[in-house]
Design a protein around this motif. Structure first.
Motif, PDB file in Angstrom:
ATOM      1  N   THR A   1       0.859  -0.921   0.159  1.00 57.68           N
ATOM      2  CA  THR A   1       0.221  -0.198  -0.166  1.00 57.68           C
ATOM      3  C   THR A   1       0.793   1.094   0.369  1.00 57.68           C
ATOM      4  O   THR A   1       0.546   2.710  -0.257  1.00 57.68           O
ATOM      5  CB  THR A   1      -0.827   0.492   1.543  1.00 57.68           C
ATOM      6  OG1 THR A   1      -0.011   0.377   2.726  1.00 57.68           O
ATOM      7  CG2 THR A   1      -1.708  -1.096   1.598  1.00 57.68           C
ATOM      8  N   TRP A   2       2.059   0.889   0.522  1.00 59.42           N
ATOM      9  CA  TRP A   2       2.846   2.332   0.637  1.00 59.42           C
ATOM     10  C   TRP A   2       2.558   3.120   1.627  1.00 59.42           C
ATOM     11  O   TRP A   2       2.800   4.138   1.554  1.00 59.42           O
ATOM     12  CB  TRP A   2       3.470   2.817  -1.097  1.00 59.42           C
ATOM     13  CG  TRP A   2       4.274   1.991  -1.419  1.00 59.42           C
ATOM     14  CD1 TRP A   2       5.860   2.051  -1.307  1.00 59.42           C
ATOM     15  CD2 TRP A   2       4.177   0.947  -2.594  1.00 59.42           C
ATOM     16  NE1 TRP A   2       6.692   1.421  -1.949  1.00 59.42           N
ATOM     17  CE2 TRP A   2       5.081   0.022  -3.384  1.00 59.42           C
ATOM     18  CE3 TRP A   2       2.882   0.901  -3.005  1.00 59.42           C
ATOM     19  CZ2 TRP A   2       5.658  -0.291  -4.339  1.00 59.42           C
ATOM     20  CZ3 TRP A   2       3.018  -0.065  -3.902  1.00 59.42           C
ATOM     21  CH2 TRP A   2       4.094  -0.866  -5.144  1.00 59.42           C
ATOM     22  N   LEU A   3       1.320   2.649   2.855  1.00 56.86           N
ATOM     23  CA  LEU A   3       1.446   3.453   3.995  1.00 56.86           C
ATOM     24  C   LEU A   3       1.514   3.166   5.449  1.00 56.86           C
ATOM     25  O   LEU A   3       1.433   3.469   6.111  1.00 56.86           O
ATOM     26  CB  LEU A   3      -0.360   3.022   3.407  1.00 56.86           C
ATOM     27  CG  LEU A   3      -0.844   3.955   2.308  1.00 56.86           C
ATOM     28  CD1 LEU A   3      -2.582   3.294   2.975  1.00 56.86           C
ATOM     29  CD2 LEU A   3      -1.149   5.249   2.310  1.00 56.86           C
ATOM     30  N   GLY A   4       2.590   2.043   5.286  1.00 59.04           N
ATOM     31  CA  GLY A   4       3.649   1.372   6.287  1.00 59.04           C
ATOM     32  C   GLY A   4       2.521   0.112   6.908  1.00 59.04           C
ATOM     33  O   GLY A   4       0.989   0.331   6.770  1.00 59.04           O
ATOM     34  N   ALA A   5       2.751  -0.179   7.971  1.00 58.19           N
ATOM     35  CA  ALA A   5       2.562  -0.980   8.444  1.00 58.19           C
ATOM     36  C   ALA A   5       2.022  -0.502  10.414  1.00 58.19           C
ATOM     37  O   ALA A   5       2.720   0.918  10.391  1.00 58.19           O
ATOM     38  CB  ALA A   5       3.135  -2.462   9.142  1.00 58.19           C
ATOM     39  N   VAL A   6       1.687  -1.208  11.204  1.00 53.85           N
ATOM     40  CA  VAL A   6       1.913  -0.625  12.221  1.00 53.85           C
ATOM     41  C   VAL A   6       2.898  -0.049  13.202  1.00 53.85           C
ATOM     42  O   VAL A   6       2.630   0.931  13.650  1.00 53.85           O
ATOM     43  CB  VAL A   6       0.958  -2.077  13.280  1.00 53.85           C
ATOM     44  CG1 VAL A   6       0.993  -1.603  14.196  1.00 53.85           C
ATOM     45  CG2 VAL A   6      -0.511  -2.884  13.104  1.00 53.85           C
ATOM     46  N   ASP A   7       3.943  -1.018  12.863  1.00 57.02           N
ATOM     47  CA  ASP A   7       5.011  -0.517  13.397  1.00 57.02           C
ATOM     48  C   ASP A   7       5.575   0.278  12.934  1.00 57.02           C
ATOM     49  O   ASP A   7       6.372   1.627  13.843  1.00 57.02           O
ATOM     50  CB  ASP A   7       5.948  -1.780  13.253  1.00 57.02           C
ATOM     51  CG  ASP A   7       6.197  -2.325  12.192  1.00 57.02           C
ATOM     52  OD1 ASP A   7       4.761  -3.082  11.703  1.00 57.02           O
ATOM     53  OD2 ASP A   7       7.236  -2.621  11.397  1.00 57.02           O
TER      54      ASP A   7
ATOM     55  N   PHE B   1       7.656   6.435  11.524  1.00 59.65           N
ATOM     56  CA  PHE B   1       6.952   7.203  10.687  1.00 59.65           C
ATOM     57  C   PHE B   1       7.199   8.374  10.043  1.00 59.65           C
ATOM     58  O   PHE B   1       7.044   8.312   8.626  1.00 59.65           O
ATOM     59  CB  PHE B   1       6.591   7.389  11.847  1.00 59.65           C
ATOM     60  CG  PHE B   1       4.876   9.101  11.600  1.00 59.65           C
ATOM     61  CD1 PHE B   1       3.868   8.327  10.936  1.00 59.65           C
ATOM     62  CD2 PHE B   1       4.945  10.052  11.339  1.00 59.65           C
ATOM     63  CE1 PHE B   1       2.982   9.368  10.322  1.00 59.65           C
ATOM     64  CE2 PHE B   1       4.131  10.694  11.114  1.00 59.65           C
ATOM     65  CZ  PHE B   1       3.412  10.532  10.143  1.00 59.65           C
ATOM     66  N   ALA B   2       8.871   8.411   9.897  1.00 60.01           N
ATOM     67  CA  ALA B   2       9.415   9.285   9.364  1.00 60.01           C
ATOM     68  C   ALA B   2       9.686   9.290   8.055  1.00 60.01           C
ATOM     69  O   ALA B   2      10.032   9.893   7.297  1.00 60.01           O
ATOM     70  CB  ALA B   2      10.366  10.419   9.823  1.00 60.01           C
TER      71      ALA B   2
ATOM     72  N   GLY C   1      13.542 -12.898  18.432  1.00 65.66           N
ATOM     73  CA  GLY C   1      13.861 -11.479  17.813  1.00 65.66           C
ATOM     74  C   GLY C   1      12.893 -11.150  18.011  1.00 65.66           C
ATOM     75  O   GLY C   1      11.487 -10.324  19.397  1.00 65.66           O
ATOM     76  N   ARG C   2      12.636  -9.957  17.324  1.00 63.16           N
ATOM     77  CA  ARG C   2      11.808  -8.924  17.690  1.00 63.16           C
ATOM     78  C   ARG C   2      10.030  -9.042  16.912  1.00 63.16           C
ATOM     79  O   ARG C   2       9.962  -8.105  18.300  1.00 63.16           O
ATOM     80  CB  ARG C   2      12.598  -7.480  17.001  1.00 63.16           C
ATOM     81  CG  ARG C   2      11.632  -6.273  16.853  1.00 63.16           C
ATOM     82  CD  ARG C   2      12.048  -5.309  15.830  1.00 63.16           C
ATOM     83  NE  ARG C   2      11.641  -4.018  16.525  1.00 63.16           N
ATOM     84  CZ  ARG C   2      11.516  -2.658  15.460  1.00 63.16           C
ATOM     85  NH1 ARG C   2      12.561  -3.093  13.868  1.00 63.16           N
ATOM     86  NH2 ARG C   2      10.936  -1.904  15.495  1.00 63.16           N
ATOM     87  N   PHE C   3      10.036  -9.992  16.625  1.00 65.50           N
ATOM     88  CA  PHE C   3       8.561 -10.134  16.085  1.00 65.50           C
ATOM     89  C   PHE C   3       8.348 -11.048  16.413  1.00 65.50           C
ATOM     90  O   PHE C   3       8.497 -12.301  14.849  1.00 65.50           O
ATOM     91  CB  PHE C   3       8.294 -10.061  14.549  1.00 65.50           C
ATOM     92  CG  PHE C   3       9.145  -8.067  14.324  1.00 65.50           C
ATOM     93  CD1 PHE C   3       7.950  -7.215  14.658  1.00 65.50           C
ATOM     94  CD2 PHE C   3       9.768  -7.655  13.307  1.00 65.50           C
ATOM     95  CE1 PHE C   3       8.374  -6.235  13.894  1.00 65.50           C
ATOM     96  CE2 PHE C   3      10.488  -6.413  13.282  1.00 65.50           C
ATOM     97  CZ  PHE C   3       9.340  -5.402  13.703  1.00 65.50           C
TER      98      PHE C   3
END
Length: 224
Positions: free
Chosen positions: A83-89, A97-98, A188-190
């Motif tokens: 989507t090129w809108l990002g995920a929750v993280d 976010f930047a 791990g992180r996820f």
């Protein structure tokens, strides 16, 4: 299917790279594990005509896949789904976010992706598909597009990864390869990614998963 077949099936014949903007952004190939042995091996061993990447970000791994195809004379195409809108993280983490480069209150990350593909000269090997994962999978099924290789690097929550695996498994051809990012048996992180992959592989009888350097891979049984 050739790239032109995919353009006809997914874009009604309109090439999304046909008229790039004159003011391309500077190159920015920031990513995570974008160059990885599993990605290179997938191209060399499977010689995929259709590769799908779910979660493309700025295009670094899609470009690595495309360059590896070109270097090994594999006549394949990478369908880059995002989507090129990002995920929750990306929305929860201020630093990530930047990276979304919001303009007028809306992410503009796709412009970075487009510029990277154009600057790298890989427009003939990549087809972007700006949809969410589940809808993109449904479109490919409707259009009769099957994938030889799938690279999953989208959401990181367990429920999200499980949904992606269920959505894309029918798109992967029998005997095809699925590579998942952010897989780590040590937690791990996820950790939700690892739990979702392990449970899914056990459920569908996949061969694998094998893991290496933050990614895992497994294959779909030849019988379906």
């Amino acid at each position: 299917m050739t790239r032109q077949d995919l353009i006809a099936a997914l874009w009604h014949g309109r090439d999304p790279f046909a008229d790039p903007p004159a003011d391309l952004r500077a190159g920015d190939l920031q990513g995570w594990r974008s160059i990885h042995p599993y990605l290179e091996e997938a191209v060399i061993e499977f010689r995929p005509r259709v590769t799908v990447e779910i979660g493309t970000w700025k295009g670094a791994s899609a470009l690595f896949l495309a360059r590896t195809m070109a270097e090994n004379e594999v006549a394949g195409t990478v369908i880059a789904v995002d989507t090129w809108l990002g995920a929750v993280d990306h929305w929860a983490d201020e630093a990530l976010f930047a990276e979304l480069a919001t303009e007028h209150g809306y992410p503009s990350l796709y412009r970075t992706f487009l510029a990277n593909v154009v600057r790298e000269g890989m427009t003939d090997h990549i087809v972007p598909l700006p949809l969410d994962s589940v809808n993109a999978a449904e479109l490919l099924r409707l259009r009769g597009v099957t994938a030889d290789v799938i690279h999953l690097d989208a959401g990181h929550e367990e429920t999200s990864v499980a949904a992606d695996l269920r959505a894309w498994w029918p798109v992967l051809r029998p005997g095809g390869l699925l590579i998942a990012d952010d897989y780590d048996r040590l937690g791990g992180r996820f950790p939700g990614v690892t739990r979702a992959v392990d449970a899914f592989c056990a459920e569908v009888g996949a061969r694998g998963p094998w893991s290496l350097q933050g990614k895992c891979k497994f294959t779909k049984p030849n019988e379906g």
